[in-house]
Design an enzyme around this catalytic site. Structure first.
Site, PDB file in Angstrom:
ATOM      1  N   VAL A   1     -42.260  94.540  -4.431  1.00 51.31           N
ATOM      2  CA  VAL A   1     -42.074  93.126  -4.084  1.00 51.31           C
ATOM      3  C   VAL A   1     -43.420  92.449  -3.810  1.00 51.31           C
ATOM      4  CG1 VAL A   1     -40.957  91.506  -2.517  1.00 51.31           C
ATOM      5  CG2 VAL A   1     -39.798  93.631  -3.108  1.00 51.31           C
ATOM      6  N   GLY A   2     -44.252  93.096  -2.999  1.00 51.36           N
ATOM      7  CA  GLY A   2     -45.534  92.487  -2.620  1.00 51.36           C
ATOM      8  C   GLY A   2     -46.373  92.140  -3.841  1.00 51.36           C
TER       9      GLY A   2
ATOM     10  N   GLY B   1     -48.775  95.122   2.100  1.00 45.83           N
ATOM     11  CA  GLY B   1     -48.020  96.015   1.221  1.00 45.83           C
ATOM     12  C   GLY B   1     -47.868  95.433  -0.173  1.00 45.83           C
TER      13      GLY B   1
ATOM     14  N   LYS C   1     -25.379 100.801   4.558  1.00 45.11           N
ATOM     15  CA  LYS C   1     -26.668 101.443   4.262  1.00 45.11           C
ATOM     16  C   LYS C   1     -26.528 102.944   4.386  1.00 45.11           C
ATOM     17  CE  LYS C   1     -30.868  99.719   3.653  1.00 45.11           C
ATOM     18  NZ  LYS C   1     -31.078  98.577   2.779  1.00 45.11           N
TER      19      LYS C   1
ATOM     20  N   GLY D   1     -46.390  96.723  -2.866  1.00 45.43           N
ATOM     21  CA  GLY D   1     -45.431  97.541  -3.616  1.00 45.43           C
ATOM     22  C   GLY D   1     -44.715  96.678  -4.634  1.00 45.43           C
TER      23      GLY D   1
HETATM   24  P1  NAI Z   1     -42.279  99.576  -2.037  1.00 43.05           P
HETATM   25  O1  NAI Z   1     -42.093 100.925  -1.451  1.00 43.05           O
HETATM   26  O2  NAI Z   1     -42.365  99.408  -3.518  1.00 43.05           O
HETATM   27  O3  NAI Z   1     -43.606  98.903  -1.431  1.00 43.05           O
HETATM   28  C1  NAI Z   1     -44.023  99.029  -0.121  1.00 43.05           C
HETATM   29  C2  NAI Z   1     -45.542  99.176  -0.197  1.00 43.05           C
HETATM   30  O4  NAI Z   1     -46.085  99.095   1.115  1.00 43.05           O
HETATM   31  C3  NAI Z   1     -45.975 100.518  -0.775  1.00 43.05           C
HETATM   32  O5  NAI Z   1     -46.868 100.286  -1.855  1.00 43.05           O
HETATM   33  C4  NAI Z   1     -46.658 101.221   0.400  1.00 43.05           C
HETATM   34  O6  NAI Z   1     -47.754 102.040  -0.009  1.00 43.05           O
HETATM   35  C5  NAI Z   1     -47.130 100.046   1.218  1.00 43.05           C
HETATM   36  N1  NAI Z   1     -47.307 100.305   2.639  1.00 43.05           N
HETATM   37  C6  NAI Z   1     -46.572 101.116   3.457  1.00 43.05           C
HETATM   38  N2  NAI Z   1     -46.997 101.033   4.718  1.00 43.05           N
HETATM   39  C7  NAI Z   1     -48.028 100.147   4.703  1.00 43.05           C
HETATM   40  C8  NAI Z   1     -48.864  99.614   5.705  1.00 43.05           C
HETATM   41  N3  NAI Z   1     -48.749 100.001   6.982  1.00 43.05           N
HETATM   42  N4  NAI Z   1     -49.789  98.712   5.348  1.00 43.05           N
HETATM   43  C9  NAI Z   1     -49.921  98.304   4.064  1.00 43.05           C
HETATM   44  N5  NAI Z   1     -49.169  98.793   3.058  1.00 43.05           N
HETATM   45  C10 NAI Z   1     -48.230  99.692   3.394  1.00 43.05           C
HETATM   46  O7  NAI Z   1     -41.148  98.678  -1.409  1.00 43.05           O
HETATM   47  P2  NAI Z   1     -40.640  97.261  -1.934  1.00 43.05           P
HETATM   48  O8  NAI Z   1     -39.472  97.464  -2.799  1.00 43.05           O
HETATM   49  O9  NAI Z   1     -41.801  96.471  -2.419  1.00 43.05           O
HETATM   50  O10 NAI Z   1     -40.106  96.620  -0.583  1.00 43.05           O
HETATM   51  C11 NAI Z   1     -41.003  96.139   0.391  1.00 43.05           C
HETATM   52  C12 NAI Z   1     -40.240  95.875   1.669  1.00 43.05           C
HETATM   53  O11 NAI Z   1     -39.228  94.898   1.410  1.00 43.05           O
HETATM   54  C13 NAI Z   1     -39.510  97.084   2.239  1.00 43.05           C
HETATM   55  O12 NAI Z   1     -39.521  97.005   3.638  1.00 43.05           O
HETATM   56  C14 NAI Z   1     -38.098  96.922   1.735  1.00 43.05           C
HETATM   57  O13 NAI Z   1     -37.153  97.519   2.592  1.00 43.05           O
HETATM   58  C15 NAI Z   1     -37.948  95.408   1.752  1.00 43.05           C
HETATM   59  N6  NAI Z   1     -36.978  94.932   0.790  1.00 43.05           N
HETATM   60  C16 NAI Z   1     -37.129  95.220  -0.536  1.00 43.05           C
HETATM   61  C17 NAI Z   1     -36.203  94.767  -1.449  1.00 43.05           C
HETATM   62  C18 NAI Z   1     -36.372  95.022  -2.913  1.00 43.05           C
HETATM   63  O14 NAI Z   1     -35.706  94.349  -3.712  1.00 43.05           O
HETATM   64  N7  NAI Z   1     -37.238  95.920  -3.336  1.00 43.05           N
HETATM   65  C19 NAI Z   1     -35.030  94.005  -1.023  1.00 43.05           C
HETATM   66  C20 NAI Z   1     -35.007  93.679   0.387  1.00 43.05           C
HETATM   67  C21 NAI Z   1     -35.946  94.164   1.250  1.00 43.05           C
END
Ligand code: NAI
Length: 355
Positions: A183-184, A179, A82, A181
């Site tokens: 993935v969510g 969240g 990382k 984002g």
């Molecule tokens: P992203 O950055 O697209 O989405 C995260 C979302 O969470 C953002 O929209 C942000 O505004 C929101 N957020 C931040 N803090 C918050 C809180 N306290 N309460 C509610 N919402 C909040 O990230 P992504 O790609 O969706 O990843 C989500 C998680 O999964 C991260 O922790 C990432 O490390 C993990 N992950 C993602 C992978 C991927 O393929 N994108 C792979 C493995 C893990």
């Protein structure tokens, strides 16, 4: 409090940790390489406004170790790495990512970079100007990594529901997603299509309103997600959200989400178990992206979403079965299995080669 870096490396079994500084771009970053015994160290580049250097270094160690656990359980021919980059006012992102690219190239294939929080297609394109050892962004790359992650998390939820209830029965389920984002949002979309009652929170107001309106989601205010009575709590924001205080309030039967390291400390896996909550560890279910990215690099073609869902579903079901048989927590069993595989890989080790 100072970090005794060599002691920390010895405790976690790390191969290498590099501190990276570049005066021109303002880059301050750490690169952790945990394990290359079975192939390159795979892991994304995280850019985040860390409070201080210590938090960045600890996050680098935690995340690269978790990547090794993920790779070992998912059967990927590689280990964990990382980069964490400190996002600061004086950072010139384009130059900083190019500098990282040159440093990655000098590692000759021991580390292969991918996306992470703060690093998407634009940032990876800057890295790619300087090195071959990065997941190519866009159409030349491994495809939709967030969709692969979402599919794995969904497979974990299925395995957990079957373990608890013997069936999925989606229309009578409630899932809370923290969240929305990359993935969510994908998980929400998939669950809504199955008739699940989805309750969600999102820090970014505009994003929340867009997804809420489109999918007709119920919204929960930030910080109140754990109070909602539900079948599954699905953390998809940042790590560390499950700790002494939130676990006491948590009104879910299952925890299964994408966020890396959602437990503030390992012992919180036991606390969840003591409260009768089934916890599927992050590194079991969120391996979809690394399976896709790593196997694209190793085999030249991306693994299909269906294959990823089936593979992660099998691993999750196996961990849950073992945990039930041993009357142990899935967190403990998953960690033990991952560490056992890493030890075996190391005992059979060959040095990693670049492609
Ligand atoms: P992203 O950055 O697209 O989405 C995260 C979302 O969470 C953002 O929209 C942000 O505004 C929101 N957020 C931040 N803090 C918050 C809180 N306290 N309460 C509610 N919402 C909040 O990230 P992504 O790609 O969706 O990843 C989500 C998680 O999964 C991260 O922790 C990432 O490390 C993990 N992950 C993602 C992978 C991927 O393929 N994108 C792979 C493995 C893990």
């Amino acid at each position: 409090m100072a970090v005794h870096i060599l002691d920390a490396m010895a405790r976690g079994g790390f191969e290498e940790v590099l501190a990276l500084y570049d005066e021109r771009s303002g880059l301050r970053a750490f690169l952790g390489i945990h394990d290359t015994s079975a192939g390159p160290a795979f892991g994304g580049i995280r850019r985040f406004a860390y409070r201080d250097e210590r938090s960045a270094l600890l996050d680098c160690l935690r995340l690269s170790l978790a990547m090794s656990h993920k790779c070992a359980l998912a059967g990927i021919a590689g280990g964990g790495g990382k980069i964490v980059m400190m996002d600061r006012g004086d950072l010139d992102p384009a130059q900083a990512y190019r500098h990282l690219g040159r440093r990655i190239e000098r590692l000759g294939g021991r580390y292969y970079a991918g996306p992470d929080v703060g690093s998407g297609d634009r940032e990876l394109a800057w890295v790619q100007e300087e090195t071959r050892h990065v997941a190519p962004p866009g159409a030349d790359g491994p495809g939709d990594l967030a969709a692969a992650t979402g599919a794995g998390v969904f497979a974990g939820m299925r395995a957990a529901l079957r373990q608890l209830d013997g069936e999925e029965d989606w229309p009578r389920r409630t899932v809370v997603i923290q969240g929305l984002g990359r993935v969510g949002e994908r998980i929400a979309r998939c669950l809504v299509a199955l008739g699940v009652h989805v309750v969600a929170s999102e820090r970014d107001g505009e994003r929340l309103e867009r997804v809420r309106a489109e999918l007709d989601l119920e919204v929960v205010p930030l910080g109140e997600e754990v109070d909602v009575s539900c079948d599954v709590f699905c953390p998809c924001a940042m790590g560390g959200t499950l700790h002494d205080l939130t676990i006491q309030r948590l009104a879910a039967r299952i925890v299964c989400g994408a966020a890396n390291n959602p437990l503030a400390h390992r012992r919180h896996g036991e606390l969840l178990r003591a409260r009768g909550i089934l916890y599927l560890p992050d590194f079991v279910v969120n391996a979809g992206a690394v399976i896709r990215g790593a196997e694209f690099h190793l085999n030249g073609s991306p693994t299909s979403i269906e294959t990823i869902e089936a593979r992660i579903g099998d691993v999750a079901a196996g961990i849950l079965r073992m945990a039930a048989e041993e009357d142990a927590s899935p967190a403990v069993v998953a960690l033990r299995e991952a560490e056992r595989r890493i030890r075996r890989r190391r005992s059979e080790a060959r040095p990693a080669r670049s492609r």
